[in-house]
Design an enzyme around this catalytic site. Sequence first.
Site, PDB file in Angstrom:
ATOM      1  N   GLU A  98      51.741   4.214  12.912  1.00 19.43           N
ATOM      2  CA  GLU A  98      52.647   4.700  11.871  1.00 19.43           C
ATOM      3  C   GLU A  98      52.457   6.198  11.628  1.00 19.43           C
ATOM      4  OE1 GLU A  98      51.456   0.421  10.782  1.00 19.43           O
ATOM      5  OE2 GLU A  98      50.466   2.184  11.610  1.00 19.43           O
ATOM      6  N   CYS A 107      48.450   0.006   6.750  1.00 19.71           N
ATOM      7  CA  CYS A 107      47.201   0.007   5.985  1.00 19.71           C
ATOM      8  C   CYS A 107      47.317   1.000   4.821  1.00 19.71           C
ATOM      9  CB  CYS A 107      46.038   0.391   6.907  1.00 19.71           C
ATOM     10  SG  CYS A 107      46.078   2.129   7.404  1.00 19.71           S
TER      11      CYS A 107
END
Length: 153
Positions: free
Chosen positions: A60, A88
Amino acid sequence: MQTEATELDLRYMQRCIELAREAVRSGDHPVGSLVVRDGEILGSGVESTRRLLDVAAHAEIEALRAACRKTGALDLSGACLYTTTEPCYLCSFAIRQLKIARVVIGRPYPAAGGVTSRHPILCDPALTCWGSPPVVVTGVLLDECEALFGGSH
């Protein structure tokens, strides 16, 4: 939280799965990510923490970095981030900072995910200093994303 995925969501998640397979071939965890705005892919990322020896080289983050470089800005308002695994805490912070409008997730990550863990920073509206929470769509191509990890949900 939005629950319905669109046909475009399925297509972009399929591309994330292909990126996740690239990560595995490089010795990393099977995570792939895209940043899309107005039908244009602004950035893509594969998990690269082991390959680059960089603890922040999550798929990401790599996709967000590429999108920021492409747009020349640290504001990705209106964009959607796709990822095979729930972002996360680190990635959730970056998503909020960059004002991503929507996040589409394949598989959950309850141990340290920004939505399903005990610290849901991706979707917590009380964290106003990080921008508004994005719309979150979960479970997109869940079985395929789980299979990347050799498990099931």
